[in-house]
Scaffold this active site. Sequence first.
Site, mmCIF file in Angstrom:
data_model
loop_
_atom_site.group_PDB
_atom_site.id
_atom_site.type_symbol
_atom_site.label_atom_id
_atom_site.label_comp_id
_atom_site.label_asym_id
_atom_site.label_seq_id
_atom_site.Cartn_x
_atom_site.Cartn_y
_atom_site.Cartn_z
ATOM 1 N N ASP A 418 -0.666 -4.349 -0.377
ATOM 2 C CA ASP A 418 0.428 -3.215 -0.068
ATOM 3 C C ASP A 418 1.757 -3.367 -0.625
ATOM 4 O OD1 ASP A 418 -1.817 -2.157 1.909
ATOM 5 O OD2 ASP A 418 -1.104 -3.692 3.116
ATOM 6 N N SER A 443 7.332 -2.600 -1.173
ATOM 7 C CA SER A 443 6.523 -2.498 -0.049
ATOM 8 C C SER A 443 5.973 -1.326 0.347
ATOM 9 C CB SER A 443 7.222 -3.327 1.078
ATOM 10 O OG SER A 443 6.405 -3.179 2.178
ATOM 11 N N ARG A 444 4.800 -1.180 0.506
ATOM 12 C CA ARG A 444 4.131 0.268 0.310
ATOM 13 C C ARG A 444 3.901 0.723 1.901
ATOM 14 N NH1 ARG A 444 0.542 -1.569 -3.422
ATOM 15 N NH2 ARG A 444 1.736 -1.213 -5.547
ATOM 16 N N VAL A 445 4.058 -0.057 2.853
ATOM 17 C CA VAL A 445 3.813 0.281 4.215
ATOM 18 C C VAL A 445 5.027 -0.298 5.088
ATOM 19 C CG1 VAL A 445 1.464 0.558 4.187
ATOM 20 C CG2 VAL A 445 2.245 -1.692 4.602
#
Length: 586
Positions: A418, A443-445
């Site tokens: 992620d 950081s995707r989440v």
Amino acid sequence: MREIIIKSSVPLTSAQKQRLEKGLREADKSEELRFRYVIDAIVGGVMIVDGEDVYDASVASELRRIRKNSEKILHSHKDGVSVKDIPDLLKSKLSEMIDHKPDFEHCGKVISAADGVIKVEGLNNCRYGELLLVGTGGFALAMNLEKDTVGAIVLSDADSAEYGDYVYTTGKIIEVPVGEELLGRVVNPLGMPLDGGKRISGDETRCIESPAPQIIDRQKVSEPLETGILAIDSMIPIGKGQRELIIGDRQTGKTSIATDAIINQKGKNVYCVYVAIGQRAAGVGKLISTLKKHGAMEYTTVVLTTADDSAPLQYIAPYTGAAIAEQFMYDGKDVLIVYDDLSKHAVAYRAISLLLRRPAGREAYPGDVFYIHSRLLERAAKLSDEMGGGSVTALPIIETLAGDISAYIPTNVISITDGQIYLESELFHSGVRPAINVGLSVSRVGGQAQRPFIRKVSSSLRLDIAHYRELEVFAQFGSSLGDSTKAVLDSGAKTVEALKQNEGEPMSFLKEAVSLYAVSNGFLKEIPLRCVGAFLRELYDHFEEKQPALLRSLSDRGALDHREEIRFNEVIEAFVKEFTERHAEQ
Ligand code: ATP
Ligand code: MG
């Protein structure tokens, strides 16, 4: 007179002949004997033909005999163990380790063994991934099921399996000991202690391979997992249940980031698992002593394989780590697991696959090299409240060559995770440590899980740094710069300076909050570049000493109200003044 024919593969010396003749005459004194010597292709030894009787002591006949009734002859093992003793021996050996009930009816034989990979004949009921018993105490894992043979990887000492060894199926997938008794321990991928401590009882065990939690059992990442590293917690935040890749060339501080993240979990009720895959023993030794020094071993398990462990052991190490972490997760705990590193894991798997003669693909990796990492990292999750709400946060590490993140394994793992923290040699050597390249890290989440206060004060950081890096290139030409450009360069340089952090010194939330607030609200303008680090440290000490109430409300509510914020500004302003005056005098 009777003629005796003596066959040998090489001519016998006269002394040998004399001894032989003397012995034979003594054995049969009834008749006069005559001897004839013949050279024959019998490999070695001698063969004595006496009329109808043949006394065969040749190597050739020995070989024929072995081939014919291999099941009946004594098992030519080092300790001279006979075939019928083996099951009992294995049974006792096995119960020492894990409580398996082997199925001794099904037995095969090793027909080739090399570099930790064996081929077994005669195992008709073997399952994929099944644990096999080899020889008098070895373990192997079935990997290739073919028409007549089974390909397996040896998990114990690579030399423990030899041609002709007997192999038994156990009807089990590998299980390893899990649970709280592993905290503070260093174990190998089979769950055996490597720290010289007491035996692990193995009351609780878990399969090293198990399906990842289903979608329905998960919930979205919503709590922060603080690493204590300012640059990461502000710009690349990680949430519990996330998978964040740490990627970079060798010696860029990858392991240090993971270590700091583990150290920072002290007192936060997060268990940690560190999986070392094919690492240098000295490096892991240093890491373990660092963890001990910070009191972090109390809540940490280290699954250790070093560079001289066999490829099969290195290959299963991360799955063992995942099983240990998973057990905690299903018990409702939060877990942080570090895989250091998956590049070496892929290389170990490639070695196994090539020895198993699987078709090779790109960079000689087998076709399913993506799957070995995706099924591992999918096991990281934040469980739903009905499932207990536990989580596994994974920090896999990948080593790149010359910063090439578009190579096969790096792109694979980037696409599975992620987000990634990209470390750069150039930054590292220019003194920016941790050497995080902010432009290529994401950081995707984690943003959804970040504490609101931190999110607010760090929202502009990323842009500032990007802007600074862009202008920095022009500044190198030395041409006269406008005031606004100078201001951007100055503030950018100070931001970069403020984000520098020594290893082994993770920051608390409050310290991060105070530092980031000062940085993003322009309080560093008056501070000389070389004093930025000292200023931020002293500022926090000042807050701790003089303004505990402000810090308390920040830590309780995670935010400041309007009045508190004004007070915050006043305190920092006053401190800046005092600090600059103090340094002007010096
Ligand atoms: P390898 O590729 O060998 O695994 P790595 O990328 O994991 O290396 P580390 O072992 O973490 O890198 O660090 C390399 C060196 O840099 C170590 O000597 C470590 O002490 C030093 N180092 C790492 N981070 C920092 C830091 N923030 N400040 C100062 N020194 C650091
Ligand atoms: Mg390392």
